[in-house]
Write a protein that holds these residues in place. Structure first.
Motif, PDB file in Angstrom:
ATOM      1  N   LYS A   1       0.819  -1.220   0.000  1.00 27.48           N
ATOM      2  CA  LYS A   1       0.000   0.000   0.000  1.00 27.48           C
ATOM      3  C   LYS A   1       0.853   1.272   0.000  1.00 27.48           C
ATOM      4  O   LYS A   1       0.343   2.349  -0.287  1.00 27.48           O
ATOM      5  CB  LYS A   1      -0.981  -0.012   1.173  1.00 27.48           C
ATOM      6  CG  LYS A   1      -0.341  -0.115   2.537  1.00 27.48           C
ATOM      7  CD  LYS A   1      -1.423  -0.091   3.627  1.00 27.48           C
ATOM      8  CE  LYS A   1      -0.848  -0.240   5.023  1.00 27.48           C
ATOM      9  NZ  LYS A   1      -0.270  -1.564   5.296  1.00 27.48           N
ATOM     10  N   THR A   2       2.143   1.149   0.327  1.00 26.74           N
ATOM     11  CA  THR A   2       2.998   2.332   0.296  1.00 26.74           C
ATOM     12  C   THR A   2       3.593   2.552  -1.105  1.00 26.74           C
ATOM     13  O   THR A   2       4.252   3.551  -1.344  1.00 26.74           O
ATOM     14  CB  THR A   2       4.154   2.227   1.307  1.00 26.74           C
ATOM     15  OG1 THR A   2       5.015   1.157   0.899  1.00 26.74           O
ATOM     16  CG2 THR A   2       3.651   1.966   2.701  1.00 26.74           C
ATOM     17  N   THR A   3       3.366   1.600  -2.026  1.00 29.04           N
ATOM     18  CA  THR A   3       3.857   1.788  -3.390  1.00 29.04           C
ATOM     19  C   THR A   3       2.817   2.558  -4.204  1.00 29.04           C
ATOM     20  O   THR A   3       1.736   2.875  -3.707  1.00 29.04           O
ATOM     21  CB  THR A   3       4.121   0.429  -4.087  1.00 29.04           C
ATOM     22  OG1 THR A   3       2.869  -0.207  -4.322  1.00 29.04           O
ATOM     23  CG2 THR A   3       5.002  -0.477  -3.241  1.00 29.04           C
ATOM     24  N   LEU A   4       3.140   2.827  -5.457  1.00 32.87           N
ATOM     25  CA  LEU A   4       2.207   3.571  -6.310  1.00 32.87           C
ATOM     26  C   LEU A   4       1.206   2.644  -7.013  1.00 32.87           C
ATOM     27  O   LEU A   4       0.351   3.107  -7.745  1.00 32.87           O
ATOM     28  CB  LEU A   4       2.985   4.366  -7.360  1.00 32.87           C
ATOM     29  CG  LEU A   4       3.829   5.542  -6.836  1.00 32.87           C
ATOM     30  CD1 LEU A   4       4.560   6.215  -7.980  1.00 32.87           C
ATOM     31  CD2 LEU A   4       2.964   6.551  -6.115  1.00 32.87           C
ATOM     32  N   PHE A   5       1.311   1.319  -6.772  1.00 32.55           N
ATOM     33  CA  PHE A   5       0.434   0.397  -7.490  1.00 32.55           C
ATOM     34  C   PHE A   5      -1.041   0.521  -7.122  1.00 32.55           C
ATOM     35  O   PHE A   5      -1.891   0.519  -8.010  1.00 32.55           O
ATOM     36  CB  PHE A   5       0.905  -1.044  -7.317  1.00 32.55           C
ATOM     37  CG  PHE A   5       2.020  -1.376  -8.256  1.00 32.55           C
ATOM     38  CD1 PHE A   5       1.795  -1.419  -9.622  1.00 32.55           C
ATOM     39  CD2 PHE A   5       3.293  -1.601  -7.790  1.00 32.55           C
ATOM     40  CE1 PHE A   5       2.817  -1.699 -10.504  1.00 32.55           C
ATOM     41  CE2 PHE A   5       4.323  -1.874  -8.663  1.00 32.55           C
ATOM     42  CZ  PHE A   5       4.094  -1.923 -10.023  1.00 32.55           C
ATOM     43  N   PRO A   6      -1.377   0.623  -5.811  1.00 33.20           N
ATOM     44  CA  PRO A   6      -2.814   0.634  -5.472  1.00 33.20           C
ATOM     45  C   PRO A   6      -3.586   1.763  -6.152  1.00 33.20           C
ATOM     46  O   PRO A   6      -4.766   1.605  -6.446  1.00 33.20           O
ATOM     47  CB  PRO A   6      -2.820   0.822  -3.951  1.00 33.20           C
ATOM     48  CG  PRO A   6      -1.498   0.366  -3.491  1.00 33.20           C
ATOM     49  CD  PRO A   6      -0.543   0.658  -4.605  1.00 33.20           C
ATOM     50  N   GLN A   7      -2.942   2.908  -6.426  1.00 34.11           N
ATOM     51  CA  GLN A   7      -3.691   4.009  -7.064  1.00 34.11           C
ATOM     52  C   GLN A   7      -3.821   3.814  -8.568  1.00 34.11           C
ATOM     53  O   GLN A   7      -4.542   4.569  -9.218  1.00 34.11           O
ATOM     54  CB  GLN A   7      -3.049   5.362  -6.748  1.00 34.11           C
ATOM     55  CG  GLN A   7      -1.564   5.335  -6.511  1.00 34.11           C
ATOM     56  CD  GLN A   7      -0.994   6.699  -6.225  1.00 34.11           C
ATOM     57  OE1 GLN A   7      -0.831   7.483  -7.138  1.00 34.11           O
ATOM     58  NE2 GLN A   7      -0.686   6.980  -4.978  1.00 34.11           N
ATOM     59  N   GLY A   8      -3.120   2.832  -9.112  1.00 30.72           N
ATOM     60  CA  GLY A   8      -3.226   2.570 -10.547  1.00 30.72           C
ATOM     61  C   GLY A   8      -2.479   3.593 -11.374  1.00 30.72           C
ATOM     62  O   GLY A   8      -2.071   4.641 -10.873  1.00 30.72           O
ATOM     63  N   SER A   9      -2.309   3.290 -12.655  1.00 29.40           N
ATOM     64  CA  SER A   9      -1.603   4.212 -13.534  1.00 29.40           C
ATOM     65  C   SER A   9      -2.449   5.455 -13.787  1.00 29.40           C
ATOM     66  O   SER A   9      -3.643   5.363 -14.006  1.00 29.40           O
ATOM     67  CB  SER A   9      -1.292   3.528 -14.856  1.00 29.40           C
ATOM     68  OG  SER A   9      -0.923   4.494 -15.813  1.00 29.40           O
TER      69      SER A   9
END
Ligand SMILES: [Cu+2]
Length: 367
Positions: free
Chosen positions: A70-78
């Protein structure tokens, strides 16, 4: 040094002494037991420890992923349409290499435990096998080729011509910041020349505003409506934007993590990149639940001692908001030549123009 540092050093020394003492003690034990029995026992212990290390390792890998995802940029999507393809490729690569990782690590540790020294079992001598070599060369080669081909297709797409109607923005890096240029109403970027770059004279791009006999330059009138900004770039949601990327000094890199893209900024060699923003900055604030969210331009190339601070901002807005913003911008020509600014006749604008003119005189005197 702080107390914590002393404590850490003391703890490290203690741990070392304990390990040293255990090693010494086990050495005496092995002398007493006899070397043969001691080695067998050690083998067994090592085998179980390797198995334990594998289990703890796998749990740790899983746990870290769960904890930090959840601290990466993946959960918010491109945040760009094109970036979705990148995420897809990244996930496929991670899935395949992850599977290979789990299988190979499992075999490595499991075999070390399973095939430890045993009474009556002899090691099988296995020096070479052509078929095996062929399989583990050809299979990864085919798979890597497929991955590279997909990657190249994506690369050619985003570096080729942008779709019709794309917004064009020139972005140039310098130690240490970003500046942007918009082509104005004529949609043509005026010609530039590096030797007329002058921050003091409000010409950071080196736009050719005047004839210059010494440098054999002819004024380019398409420059007169170009708009120049620093640090913040305005682009439009749903409208492809083509970046024309350059650098004024060393190699920088336009890093657009939220859009899943990046491109080197090389002095003397313009590079390009196009993408379509999916969400406005306002929408991203809601999506991320972060009221302070901004799209960041991070310099992705170590470029000097101020590299860490080389941050730009992208504001993704609607077309209407963009038009309103653009209408407020003054062409850079009028900043470089305030006396040519038609709005300078008005008293309010006149005072600012006078200040700029005074500044220019000060610079001239300093020279
Ligand atoms: Cu940089």
């Amino acid at each position: 040094m702080t107390t914590t540092t002393y404590l850490i050093i003391a703890a490290a020394v203690l741990v070392f002494i304990v390990i040293f003492q255990i090693a010494k003690a086990s050495e005496y034990v092995s002398v007493l037991k006899g070397e043969e029995t001691s080695r067998k026992q050690n083998n067994r212990i090592n085998g179980f420890m390797l198995l334990g290390f594998m289990i703890v390792g796998f749990i740790a890998v899983y746990y870290c992923n769960k904890l930090l995802y959840k601290t990466t940029l993946f959960p918010q999507g491109s945040a760009s349409v094109e970036g979705e393809k990148f995420d897809e490729m990244f996930m496929i690569t991670t899935a395949v290499t992850g599977l290979v990782f789990v299988i190979t690590q499992f075999l490595l540790f499991f075999f070390a435990w399973k095939y430890q020294e045993k009474e009556g079992r002899k090691a099988f001598y296995f020096p070479h096998n052509n078929k095996l070599e062929l399989v583990w060369t050809v299979v990864p080669a085919i798979f890597l080729t497929v991955l590279v081909v997909f990657g190249l297709r994506f690369w050619f797409r985003i570096t080729s011509d942008a779709p019709k109607g794309a917004l064009e923005v020139e972005i140039v890096g310098k130690q240490f910041g970003w500046m942007m240029r918009y082509p104005g109403k004529d949609k043509i970027f005026g010609k530039t020349y590096f030797r007329v770059i002058s921050d003091a004279n409000s010409n950071p791009f080196g736009q050719i505003f005047e004839d210059n006999e010494e440098l054999k330059l002819k004024a380019d009138p398409t420059n007169f409506d170009d708009v120049v900004t620093t640090q913040t770039m305005y682009i439009v949601k749903g409208r492809p934007v083509k970046l024309i990327i350059g650098s004024r000094d060393v190699i920088h890199d336009v890093g657009l993590n939220h859009f899943r893209l990046k491109m080197d900024a090389v002095p003397g060699i313009p590079t390009t990149l196009w993408f379509t923003p999916k969400y406005t900055t306002k929408e991203m604030k809601e999506r991320t639940g972060n009221p302070n969210f901004v799209y960041e331009i991070a310099c992705d190339q170590m470029c000097g001692n101020g590299h860490y601070s080389m941050k730009g901002i992208i504001e993704v807005v609607t077309q209407e908001e963009f038009d309103i913003w653009m209408a407020k911008q003054k062409p850079n020509y009028y900043l470089a030549f305030p006396d040519k600014d038609p709005s300078a006749i008005k008293p309010a604008a006149d005072s600012t123009a006078a200040v700029t003119a005074a500044d220019k005189n000060a610079v001239a005197i300093n020279k």
